[in-house]
Scaffold this active site. Structure first.
Site, PDB file in Angstrom:
ATOM      1  N   VAL A  84      55.620  83.028   9.594  1.00  0.00           N
ATOM      2  CA  VAL A  84      54.751  83.506   8.523  1.00  0.00           C
ATOM      3  C   VAL A  84      53.327  83.694   9.034  1.00  0.00           C
ATOM      4  O   VAL A  84      52.665  84.683   8.726  1.00  0.00           O
ATOM      5  CB  VAL A  84      54.766  82.538   7.324  1.00  0.00           C
ATOM      6  CG1 VAL A  84      53.642  82.857   6.337  1.00  0.00           C
ATOM      7  CG2 VAL A  84      56.117  82.609   6.609  1.00  0.00           C
ATOM      8  N   GLU A  85      52.857  82.744   9.825  1.00  0.00           N
ATOM      9  CA  GLU A  85      51.466  82.787  10.278  1.00  0.00           C
ATOM     10  C   GLU A  85      51.184  83.949  11.227  1.00  0.00           C
ATOM     11  O   GLU A  85      50.205  84.670  11.042  1.00  0.00           O
ATOM     12  CB  GLU A  85      51.093  81.468  10.967  1.00  0.00           C
ATOM     13  CG  GLU A  85      51.005  80.269  10.031  1.00  0.00           C
ATOM     14  CD  GLU A  85      49.794  80.312   9.121  1.00  0.00           C
ATOM     15  OE1 GLU A  85      48.945  81.201   9.282  1.00  0.00           O
ATOM     16  OE2 GLU A  85      49.712  79.444   8.239  1.00  0.00           O
ATOM     17  N   THR A  86      52.034  84.132  12.232  1.00  0.00           N
ATOM     18  CA  THR A  86      51.680  85.102  13.279  1.00  0.00           C
ATOM     19  C   THR A  86      52.843  85.948  13.799  1.00  0.00           C
ATOM     20  O   THR A  86      52.727  86.541  14.869  1.00  0.00           O
ATOM     21  CB  THR A  86      51.050  84.390  14.490  1.00  0.00           C
ATOM     22  OG1 THR A  86      52.012  83.466  15.044  1.00  0.00           O
ATOM     23  CG2 THR A  86      49.786  83.654  14.119  1.00  0.00           C
ATOM     24  N   TYR A 120      53.150  80.585  -0.240  1.00  0.00           N
ATOM     25  CA  TYR A 120      53.220  80.390   1.206  1.00  0.00           C
ATOM     26  C   TYR A 120      54.334  79.414   1.565  1.00  0.00           C
ATOM     27  O   TYR A 120      55.154  79.678   2.451  1.00  0.00           O
ATOM     28  CB  TYR A 120      51.876  79.863   1.711  1.00  0.00           C
ATOM     29  CG  TYR A 120      51.883  79.441   3.169  1.00  0.00           C
ATOM     30  CD1 TYR A 120      51.624  80.361   4.164  1.00  0.00           C
ATOM     31  CD2 TYR A 120      52.157  78.126   3.536  1.00  0.00           C
ATOM     32  CE1 TYR A 120      51.646  79.982   5.507  1.00  0.00           C
ATOM     33  CE2 TYR A 120      52.183  77.741   4.853  1.00  0.00           C
ATOM     34  CZ  TYR A 120      51.921  78.677   5.838  1.00  0.00           C
ATOM     35  OH  TYR A 120      51.961  78.291   7.162  1.00  0.00           O
TER      36      TYR A 120
END
Length: 328
Positions: free
Chosen positions: A122-124, A310
């Protein structure tokens, strides 16, 4: 008269454009910051000054901070950003490439591989999209151009300088998000200093270039925030026609599963009725809703990012990657 009026308007517009780039920055506040950092970190004033003077104000960062995706999108739209086949396949590839590290770290910390993969995915996008802003510019812009959270970002900018000095990183070249987060797991500088771990323990923790360090650090973050080994994260719920209306539930579990069942919210999986849970309502594009019973580990993920959207995206992406690698 008309010409004079048009000239006045032009000058006002030019002034506004100029102010957009410079007026937000109080140079005296910047100078105070430089002196404080130099004193606190016992560094030469000129050294700190030389770094900060190369920071550039980025006006679009202020706009992005004011409109985070988690607050402007429905759950369905937010989910669709991450739950794409190519991202799931990239997660499987990342798992295969880093299998030994993931196994070692998961065994050591008790944090599931799916959770680690979900966060990094999800982050990168597994390190493929770490951000396009210089971290120095992002933190500088927010520290001196975003009054609502100025104190927080001044502290993060100070930590960033401390971090770069400690780890031998170049403060002028590292890129990250518009909020100043960096590396595979998008750690803010304070989190980097507090939770970063070196996988091999033979060098400093490099979360920008080393996937193994990033894996160890994401797991450590979740572990420190009391991840429960083997614990539940989230289970979808069916709402009965006569279900009670509930006020918005806090993310931290406070009621038993049985409490929600009695209110008309039935989990789609068999769960211990005494388990503490919360109930999260997720909105869809057509105006309908999804209902999710969430547990302690869901709450732990929200310590990484406070948005329930998230946390649910991290959970679902991790589960999808696991299913893709080990189909039943």
């Amino acid at each position: 008269m008309i010409i004079r009026y048009l000239l006045f308007i032009t000058l006002v517009l030019i002034s506004c454009i100029s102010n957009d780039s410079y007026a937000q920055i109080d140079q005296s506040a910047v100078n105070d910051f430089i002196r404080n950092v130099a004193f606190q970190q016992k560094r030469p004033l000129k050294e700190v000054e030389a770094i900060i003077n190369q920071a550039e104000y980025q006006s679009d960062i202020i706009e992005k901070m004011s409109r985070p995706a988690e607050k402007t999108m429905t759950w369905e739209r937010y989910r669709n950003i991450f739950m794409k086949q190519e991202r799931i396949e990239a997660g499987v590839d990342f798992w295969v490439t880093n299998e030994k590290v993931l196994n070692d770290v998961s065994t050591l910390t008790g944090v599931s591989i799916e959770a680690i993969l979900g966060v990094i995915g999800v982050e990168t996008y597994f390190g493929q999209r770490m951000g396009n802003y210089r971290v120095l510019d992002a933190l500088y812009t927010l520290a001196f151009g975003y009054p609502r959270r100025s104190s927080f970002f001044k502290a993060e900018l100070s930590k960033y300088l401390e971090l770069c000095e400690k780890e031998g990183l170049d403060p002028l070249t590292i890129k990250g998000s518009y909020a100043g987060a960096m590396g595979y797991g998008q750690f803010m500088p304070s989190s980097y200093l507090a939770y970063a771990k070196s996988y091999d323990s033979e060098s400093g923790a490099d979360l920008v270039n080393q996937a193994d360090d990033a894996i160890a650090s994401v797991a450590n973050y979740l572990k420190v925030h009391r991840w429960e080994k083997g614990g539940l994260v989230a289970v979808e719920v069916k709402k009965s026609q006569n279900a009670a209306s509930l006020a918005k539930q806090k993310v931290k579990p406070a009621n038993s599963v049985d409490y929600y069942i009695q209110k008309g919210y039935e989990p789609k999986e068999t769960i211990n009725s005494s388990e503490l849970a919360s109930l999260q309502v997720m909105d869809k594009e057509d105006g309908s809703e999804e209902y999710w019973m969430t547990f302690k580990n869901f709450y732990v993920i929200t310590r990484y990012n406070h948005s329930p959207l998230y946390a649910l995206a991290v959970f679902q992406l991790g589960e999808a990657i696991k299913s893709a690698r080990y189909p039943e």
